[in-house]
Design an enzyme around this catalytic site. Sequence first.
Site, PDB file in Angstrom:
ATOM      1  N   LYS A  28       0.845  -1.201   0.000  1.00  0.00           N
ATOM      2  CA  LYS A  28       0.000   0.000   0.000  1.00  0.00           C
ATOM      3  C   LYS A  28       0.875   1.245   0.000  1.00  0.00           C
ATOM      4  CE  LYS A  28      -0.173  -0.490   4.985  1.00  0.00           C
ATOM      5  NZ  LYS A  28      -0.908  -1.024   6.118  1.00  0.00           N
ATOM      6  N   TYR A  48      13.514  31.915   5.517  1.00  0.00           N
ATOM      7  CA  TYR A  48      12.281  32.635   5.840  1.00  0.00           C
ATOM      8  C   TYR A  48      12.200  32.949   7.329  1.00  0.00           C
ATOM      9  CZ  TYR A  48      10.193  31.594   1.298  1.00  0.00           C
ATOM     10  OH  TYR A  48       9.914  31.531  -0.022  1.00  0.00           O
TER      11      TYR A  48
HETATM   12  C1  LIG Z   1      -0.124  -1.824   6.928  1.00  0.00           C
HETATM   13  C2  LIG Z   1      -0.705  -3.038   7.463  1.00  0.00           C
HETATM   14  C3  LIG Z   1       0.099  -4.130   7.811  1.00  0.00           C
HETATM   15  C4  LIG Z   1       1.604  -4.102   7.793  1.00  0.00           C
HETATM   16  O1  LIG Z   1       2.097  -3.553   8.991  1.00  0.00           O
HETATM   17  P1  LIG Z   1       3.652  -3.429   9.243  1.00  0.00           P
HETATM   18  O2  LIG Z   1       3.787  -2.975  10.643  1.00  0.00           O
HETATM   19  O3  LIG Z   1       4.151  -2.423   8.278  1.00  0.00           O
HETATM   20  O4  LIG Z   1       4.219  -4.758   9.019  1.00  0.00           O
HETATM   21  C5  LIG Z   1      -0.529  -5.310   8.159  1.00  0.00           C
HETATM   22  N1  LIG Z   1      -1.863  -5.399   8.225  1.00  0.00           N
HETATM   23  C6  LIG Z   1      -2.670  -4.357   7.928  1.00  0.00           C
HETATM   24  C7  LIG Z   1      -4.131  -4.537   8.022  1.00  0.00           C
HETATM   25  C8  LIG Z   1      -2.126  -3.137   7.555  1.00  0.00           C
HETATM   26  O5  LIG Z   1      -2.920  -2.118   7.274  1.00  0.00           O
END
Ligand SMILES: *Cc1c(COP(=O)(O)O)cnc(C)c1O
EC number: 5.1.1.1
Length: 820
Positions: A488, A715
Amino acid sequence: MPNNSYAISAIKKIIKADGNIVEEYTISALFTDSRRISNPAEGLFFALSGRRNGHEFVAEAYAGGVRNFVVEHGPEFNLPGANFLIVPDPLAALQALAAYHRNRFKLQVIGITGSNGKTIVKEWLYQLLSADKNIVRNPKSYNSQIGVPLSVWQINDRNDLGIFEAGISTVNEMNRLEAIIKPEIGVLTHMGPAHDEGFESPRQKLLEKLGLFKNSRLLIHNYDQLIGYEKDIAAKETFTWSRKFREADLYVFSETVISKNYYFRARYQAKEIECLVPFTDQASVENAITCWATMLALGYSAVEADKRIERLAPVSMRLELKNGVNNCSVIDDSYNSDLQSLEIALNFLSQQNQHQKKTLILSDIYQSGLQQDVLYKQVADLIRTKKIDKFIGVGEALLSHQSYFDVAEQHFYADTTTLLQQLKALNFKDETILIKGSRSFEFEQISRALSQKAHETVMEINLNSLLNNLNFYKSKLKPGVKVMAMVKAFSYGSGTFEVANMLQYNKVDYLAVAYIDEGVALRQAGIILPIKVLNPEASAFDKLTEYKLEPVIYSFGLLDDFVGYASAQGIAGYPVHLKIDTGMHRLGFENYEIETLCDMLEANRYVRVQSVFSHLAASEAPEHDEFTKKQIKRFEKAFKEIERTLGYKVIKHICNTAGIIRWPSAHYDMVRLGIGLYGIDSSVPASEAGLQPIASLKTSVAQVKKIGAGDTISYGRSGSLLKDGKIATIRIGYADGYLRAFGKGVGKMLVKGALVPTVGNITMDMCMLDVSGLDVREGDEVIIFDEHQRIEELAKQIGTIPYEILTNISQRVKRVYFYE
Ligand SMILES: *Cc1c(COP(=O)(O)O)cnc(C)c1O
């Protein structure tokens, strides 16, 4: 018969195998990876057991045309016309065959080991010695228990020098490599902490490494490194170098940096000699001295050695994958070209799914040790098996052997300049282009013409590290437990298809994205793995089903919407994933809702539940372990009820990265690997040394200014220096993802090896660093993070978590991918 061909019946004797030869074959190629097969008719496949048992791939190799196999057990393979050689240990058989092959040749062999610099020293010796020798060497850094035998297998009778590197990670490995390489001359490179964890002590590690030289006549080494080990050196002669001790054969007593070169003076055979090295970084300088010592030890004159070393070219073993013009992808491997590295590069090309069309631009291959007609026949065969759609050959030899090639679209040019003139007419568009050339063809010009200009801030992604991290977590799983890779948010900022291609090729079981769009993008880039969508929007269900993406169902509303959509579209049995909220309180069915959920699922023909999962809120935190246990209990209760209702088994999963390490009893059928894939996981003890950061973010200095004590910077006049000094304005700002919180000295970056603080506020596209006292110039490289200055450290500086640092790097920052 060419001299690395053997009858399969002869091989059977050499490796002392059981089994029947059903048909005689000539073998010239050895494989250990069913995905990397070329010339299958003459191939012998070794089913090695490793993380995945090679025996699982026998059928795949057979389907690819291979008919000869070395396996641990045989009768269960019922594959007509195939020979199975049965041995207790296929790896040992591979090594025995390589050792046999090695012993048939009288060539001189140099063996190289050490912690760092093996590959560079090997490649440089190749550059330095190839004027007078026909050299065989390991492709890239093929220096392992598998890589060394495959390298040695290439020896043929035109070679008069072999240069082989050997790498080990634990005890007893070197003995096996020594028997295969049998080096007459040994070279020990820099010893450092790499792989310390595989040994009881640095001493034990060094002694193991010296094992490579136990039958050598001559050992070349840094004098300082083997003080106290004199008795452990088996070689009859040594040639030593030192920058400290006069007793060394080559005593370097003076070093000066002259613009981009390092100038050495040394004493050798009671005379003063000199050498100019065209590099200034310490690692290169040390490797160059090792090469210098080796040339002298081999009898070259000091003048000749200097002349050749001055012309050393940088070694890059890495392929670079980047965005090209007209929506092309460019794989740049313009450093060198030989058959083995061509095959590796073609394999990487075939991993790419983002474009249907695959193009190869190849120069003549030098120094192959083969007759031209044999060589270009082999090249043509290789290209045929790798299914290239467009082939562009550059050089007189390819031009005169063009009749060997039968690619659908092919062009031949005498030289690089002619190709450059024709580049527009070749109309590159929507294709993946591999650029592979011998150094003298200067294919970097082609690469520059076909690549999108990278603005000076780039994030480099090391795909080998990604693979290393994947394998690290796989090694923590019981056999059969699946891996879902979380890609993702552009794979946590690291890329889209570039990362997914790698994961697909290396056989993860599932991918997961946050939104439907992200999944569609992966499908359009040719990814065929199952893809789960964590947060599917009802408005895009048409895209979801069109692209075969699997939705997470986390509420009754969403279930209703999806079932409504499915029934309207006449869809039945569509794979979905149920999310249970066991304490995270974000998305998911609460435990009290499970009964109703089961009622709704019972006899529901529109969906088929692929998996049931939940998410741990604090898997990494020991202080919340009681809570985590409660989540796991609630999860068990929920999935049991659901499975009972459904009457079929579903995939159950709850562990994220930290859960994989800390909650092995809760792996169930699958784990969801996220941040760990990208090299970050606080729950992996540093002593394990198993993870590698995959990303480095780099930019460059746009301007350097002298600043007086009273002047203000940026700035709001937010910065100043305590005394007169110097600032560097660099090409990264908050719009690139370098957050404003890093301003006013909070953030630090590496410039010329020094850690320097920001001054004043970060601006949109730029920020300023205090570089007082450093020799910094316009164009110098600035490192925001890499394997030394780690993302974890940056997160600490501004009180956030590494996830946020990574995913904030904006899409404006070009990603470049490396693979070796
Ligand atoms: C992002 C996510 C993960 C992965 O988590 P990590 O800590 O990056 O390994 C696993 N399960 C879900 C539902 C997530 O949204």
